[in-house]
Every structure is written in structure tokens, then in C-alpha cells.
Design a protein around this motif. Structure first.
Motif, PDB file in Angstrom:
ATOM      1  N   PRO A  61       0.819  -1.215   0.000  1.00  0.00           N
ATOM      2  CA  PRO A  61       0.000   0.000   0.000  1.00  0.00           C
ATOM      3  C   PRO A  61       0.856   1.269   0.000  1.00  0.00           C
ATOM      4  N   LEU A  62       2.183   1.118   0.046  1.00  0.00           N
ATOM      5  CA  LEU A  62       3.083   2.270   0.085  1.00  0.00           C
ATOM      6  C   LEU A  62       3.330   2.831  -1.311  1.00  0.00           C
ATOM      7  N   ARG A  63       3.644   4.115  -1.361  1.00  0.00           N
ATOM      8  CA  ARG A  63       4.028   4.747  -2.626  1.00  0.00           C
ATOM      9  C   ARG A  63       5.364   4.171  -3.085  1.00  0.00           C
ATOM     10  N   VAL A  80       6.076   7.947 -11.111  1.00  0.00           N
ATOM     11  CA  VAL A  80       5.796   7.809  -9.677  1.00  0.00           C
ATOM     12  C   VAL A  80       4.427   8.407  -9.345  1.00  0.00           C
ATOM     13  N   ARG A  81       4.101   9.535  -9.941  1.00  0.00           N
ATOM     14  CA  ARG A  81       2.765  10.128  -9.729  1.00  0.00           C
ATOM     15  C   ARG A  81       1.665   9.193 -10.218  1.00  0.00           C
ATOM     16  N   ASN A  82       1.922   8.519 -11.348  1.00  0.00           N
ATOM     17  CA  ASN A  82       0.934   7.586 -11.877  1.00  0.00           C
ATOM     18  C   ASN A  82       0.638   6.472 -10.877  1.00  0.00           C
ATOM     19  N   LEU A  86      -2.845   5.047  -9.451  1.00  0.00           N
ATOM     20  CA  LEU A  86      -3.192   3.629  -9.451  1.00  0.00           C
ATOM     21  C   LEU A  86      -3.628   3.167  -8.061  1.00  0.00           C
ATOM     22  N   LEU A  87      -2.944   3.617  -7.020  1.00  0.00           N
ATOM     23  CA  LEU A  87      -3.334   3.261  -5.651  1.00  0.00           C
ATOM     24  C   LEU A  87      -4.749   3.757  -5.348  1.00  0.00           C
ATOM     25  N   GLN A 122       3.323  -1.694 -12.862  1.00  0.00           N
ATOM     26  CA  GLN A 122       2.662  -1.127 -11.687  1.00  0.00           C
ATOM     27  C   GLN A 122       1.363  -1.856 -11.383  1.00  0.00           C
ATOM     28  N   VAL A 123       0.568  -2.153 -12.431  1.00  0.00           N
ATOM     29  CA  VAL A 123      -0.693  -2.867 -12.224  1.00  0.00           C
ATOM     30  C   VAL A 123      -0.420  -4.286 -11.713  1.00  0.00           C
ATOM     31  N   MET A 124       0.557  -4.972 -12.301  1.00  0.00           N
ATOM     32  CA  MET A 124       0.876  -6.326 -11.850  1.00  0.00           C
ATOM     33  C   MET A 124       1.383  -6.330 -10.407  1.00  0.00           C
ATOM     34  N   LYS A 125       2.089  -5.289 -10.013  1.00  0.00           N
ATOM     35  CA  LYS A 125       2.577  -5.162  -8.651  1.00  0.00           C
ATOM     36  C   LYS A 125       1.405  -5.087  -7.670  1.00  0.00           C
TER      37      LYS A 125
END
Length: 126
Positions: A61-63, A80-82, A86-87, A122-125
Motif C-alpha cells: 500500500p506504500l508509494r 511515480v505520480r501515476n 493507481l493506488l 505497476q498494475v501487476m505489482k
């Protein structure tokens, strides 16, 4: 065969050719400054609340402190902003608006093939 090539690429994201070096990821940040790290409750985090390379490709849940892929300096900050978008889109962070939360992510991914790869990881993460 094509199927074996796809399995090799997608079964383990660590095989991705443009993946940022996991042993260095999270130590530098977007602006290139070194970071200090602590481990609390089984999760490793930098002093500013972003995660370290220990969990680079696992849910958190962290940036993220820097992109998951190798990007030039111009694209690093927006990547990073993206992840923050996503979060919020996935409900891992609170959102202050009710509007379309997917469109900023899709728009970001369609700007450049390198950004598309970043969004995919990012989505897979998450």
C-alpha cells in the motif's frame, strides 16, 4: 515457441529486460537523493514512507520511490505520480474525488511505449 516465450516473460516479471535493478531500486528516489531505510511489521520502508527494493514487484500500500522500469529523468517523476493514481483507482489509498479514476492511468500508458511498460508493471505489482 511463442507460448514458451510469453510464459518466460510473464510468469516472472524479474525477466523483463527494462526492469530497474532490484538491488538498487528504492534507494535513490526520483530526484536522485540517497534514502535511509527501516523495517517495521515485516515491511521495509524508507524514512519518507515509500517502499524499498525488498518488495519491488510485490503488493504494497506504500508509494513507490521511483519507477519500476528504466526511464529517463523526464518520465521518472510522472511515473511515480501515476502509481499514486493507481493506488487511488484500486482503493488502496483514499481519493478526494468521485470522477473517472482509470482515465488518467490509461492516458499515461498511451503516451509512450516505455510508459505503457511501466503501467503494466505497476498494475501487476498491485
Amino acid at each position: 515457441t511463442l507460448l514458451k516465450a510469453a510464459e518466460r516473460c510473464f510468469d516472472d516479471l524479474m525477466n523483463f529486460s527494462r526492469l530497474y535493478n532490484p538491488s538498487l531500486w528504492g534507494r535513490r528516489g526520483v530526484r536522485g537523493r540517497a534514502r535511509t531505510c527501516s523495517v517495521s511489521g515485516g515491511m521495509a520502508a524508507n524514512a519518507d514512507g515509500t517502499e524499498t527494493g525488498i518488495g519491488m514487484l510485490t503488493y504494497s500500500p506504500l508509494r513507490i520511490p521511483e519507477p519500476l522500469t528504466q526511464l529517463d529523468d523526464v518520465l521518472r517523476t510522472v511515473a511515480v505520480r501515476n502509481f499514486g493514481d493507481l493506488l487511488r483507482c484500486m482503493g488502496d489509498r483514499p481519493s478526494g474525488y468521485i470522477g473517472d479514476k482509470e482515465q488518467p492511468i490509461i492516458g499515461f500508458a498511451t503516451k509512450d511505449p516505455r510508459l505503457c511498460d511501466e503501467v503494466y508493471l505497476q498494475v501487476m505489482k498491485q
